[in-house]
Design an enzyme around this catalytic site. Structure first.
Site, PDB file in Angstrom:
ATOM      1  N   HIS A 192       0.551  -1.281   0.110  1.00 60.38           N
ATOM      2  CA  HIS A 192      -0.007  -0.012   0.064  1.00 60.38           C
ATOM      3  C   HIS A 192       0.792   1.238  -0.317  1.00 60.38           C
ATOM      4  O   HIS A 192       1.858   1.286   0.565  1.00 60.38           O
ATOM      5  CB  HIS A 192      -0.910   0.104   1.367  1.00 60.38           C
ATOM      6  CG  HIS A 192      -2.087  -0.873   1.188  1.00 60.38           C
ATOM      7  ND1 HIS A 192      -3.117  -0.890   0.396  1.00 60.38           N
ATOM      8  CD2 HIS A 192      -2.228  -2.423   1.583  1.00 60.38           C
ATOM      9  CE1 HIS A 192      -4.067  -1.904   0.728  1.00 60.38           C
ATOM     10  NE2 HIS A 192      -3.104  -2.582   1.350  1.00 60.38           N
ATOM     11  N   SER A 230       2.657  -4.543   3.935  1.00 62.62           N
ATOM     12  CA  SER A 230       3.256  -3.301   3.507  1.00 62.62           C
ATOM     13  C   SER A 230       4.078  -2.949   4.336  1.00 62.62           C
ATOM     14  O   SER A 230       5.174  -2.473   4.057  1.00 62.62           O
ATOM     15  CB  SER A 230       2.206  -2.248   3.186  1.00 62.62           C
ATOM     16  OG  SER A 230       1.192  -2.642   2.327  1.00 62.62           O
TER      17      SER A 230
END
Length: 486
Positions: free
Chosen positions: A49, A342
């Site tokens: 992300h 992430s």
């Protein structure tokens, strides 16, 4: 006596193992399953992300931003697939555009670079299949996609090369807290260790409660997905496509994978069963309906499989990363839901900083090796390279998986290379036979044969994935007087 025992070999546990292996420590990584990366790491959206979504000031925000920036270095060192393709968050009305503005402001506060707000027409110039109803959206250029289980496998391999010991099929049953160490009682043996790092995913609350009165709860949140054939992939969508988020998550999304497929999903359903990874008719129907908000012509006819994964929803609504207040030397790393993948390299750094305050005499190894060479991917080679390999080892000349063009030599290497692949699906996670259009319909029997040969076991002992998932159970004499495996 181990210095540190890490409970759980998902993406976070394996990242921490690798980070700790930089130091002169006796480290053990334990996993209750028969392979690494079999929990949330195996079944997720595979997204790195951008970092604009997390609430400023939270661990999620801090570690997502840092983790995203680390992926270039990590993917280069470990030679795993990672691509910065960028992402869109789409809006179809003014209220959702207000949310887009809020996400942009939140991203700026989180220090996220390379963001911009675009009109619907500007988005469709970049993504032709986006719905005509989209009026605008947020473009985050630093978002990316990664192979999560390939990453966890590579981290484990590199950790083991640097001295970490791995014990699979080792389930923690209880933990005895002593004055200056812990005794971990497992289904196999008792393990003495000075420190414990709890990375047990949806079971992290259970592990914590064995030693601490400061309880938290982890609720499994199920997400289901469609996997579409490679004929779709980047031909249909080039970037990660989010819908405007809700309280339950980031909505149904479209994601091209690093291997060229297209993921559509997930939904979000809180459940009680911590093993509830089955797909449901209602869940998959919901995904089809809601995904049309992003694109009206998603080619679901190209679906090759569906799957479901569980996210660890913590009662704190943030990552829980801290030393237990009433169990010294016991570090919780829990509630690691999205953007956990992430944030994972940054989570490992953060845990090491905590550990340095507990064990103040840490010494770096002189010969830590950060480089892990990836296995040969035969289908990606030039013809002259393929011919050289075949002359060197004839098993490179035998294609076992026609969908993914995987050779016998690659499968043999996966079986013999640490962490050893001992099941059909473990080989699939390592080198992808069975991940293509036929989903193992043609190559499955050959993989069973190769596993039996290389492991020196009978075909009846070969497992599909989990323990007791035997593929063959015996022989039958039926059919034209001949014997067939059943």
């Amino acid at each position: 006596m181990y210095d540190v025992t890490i409970v759980g070999a998902g993406i976070v546990g394996t990242f921490i193992a690798r980070e700790l292996s930089k130091y002169n420590l006796n480290i053990l990584l334990v996993e209750k399953e028969n392979d690494v990366s079999k929990g949330a790491t195996r079944a997720n959206s595979a997204i790195v992300h951008g970092g604009y979504d997390a609430k400023p000031g939270t661990l999620m925000a801090k570690l997502n931003a840092r983790g995203n920036a680390l992926f270039d270095k990590v993917s280069k060192e470990l030679e795993i697939p990672f691509e910065r393709i960028g992402s869109f968050v789409l809006a179809t009305n003014k209220e959702e555009m207000d949310t887009i503005d809020e996400l942009y402001d939140r991203g700026m506060e989180n220090g996220i670079p390379s963001m911009e707000i675009l009109t619907g027409d500007e988005i469709r110039e970049m993504e032709k299949n986006i719905s005509k109803n989209v009026i605008g959206g947020l473009h985050a250029k630093t978002a990316g996609i990664v192979g999560p289980w390939e990453l966890a496998i590579a981290l484990t391999e590199n950790s083991m090369e640097n001295g970490v010991e791995l014990k699979l099929n080792t389930e923690v049953k209880d933990i005895e807290k002593n004055e200056d160490n812990y005794k971990i009682k497992t289904n196999n043996e008792d393990i003495d260790t000075k420190y414990i790092i709890n990375c047990a995913g949806i079971y992290a609350d259970k592990i914590n409660n064995m030693v601490s009165k400061n309880a938290f709860t982890i609720t499994p949140r199920r997400g289901e997905y469609y996997v579409l054939d490679k004929d779709c992939g980047v031909e249909f969508i080039n970037k990660v496509i989010f819908q405007s988020p809700t309280k339950l998550g980031k909505g149904v999304l479209l994601v091209p994978t690093v291997h060229g497929n297209l993921l559509v999903g997930p939904n979000a359903e809180n459940i009680d069963d911590k093993e509830g990874t089955q797909t449901t008719y209602d869940g998959l129907r919901f995904i089809k309906q809601i995904s049309n908000k992003s694109s009206e012509n998603i080619p679901f006819r190209e679906n090759i499989r569906t799957f479901a994964g569980l996210r660890a929803q913590a009662s704190t609504n943030d990552f829980i990363i801290e030393e237990s207040r009433d169990a010294k030397g016991f570090i919780n790393v829990a509630g690691i839901k999205s953007p956990g993948l992430s944030a994972s390299p940054a989570i490992a750094e953060y845990v090491i900083d905590i550990f340095k305050n507990i064990k103040k005499d840490l010494e770096l190894k002189e010969k830590f090796n950060p480089i892990r060479k990836s296995p040969i991917v035969f289908m990606n080679l030039e013809d002259d390279e393929k011919n050289k390999l075949i002359k060197k080892d004839e098993k490179y000349g035998r294609i076992i998986c026609r969908c993914e063009m995987i050779t016998e030599a690659e499968i043999v290497e996966a079986i013999n290379r640490a962490p050893q692949a001992r099941t059909v699906d473990a080989i699939k996670r390592k080198v992808r036979p069975g991940a293509g259009r036929c989903q193992g319909g043609f190559c499955g029997p050959r993989i069973v044969e190769i596993l039996a040969r290389e492991l020196n076991i009978s075909p009846e002992e070969v497992l599909k994935d989990n323990n007791n998932s035997n593929i063959l159970v015996g022989k039958t004499d039926k059919g034209n007087g001949g014997n067939m495996d059943a």
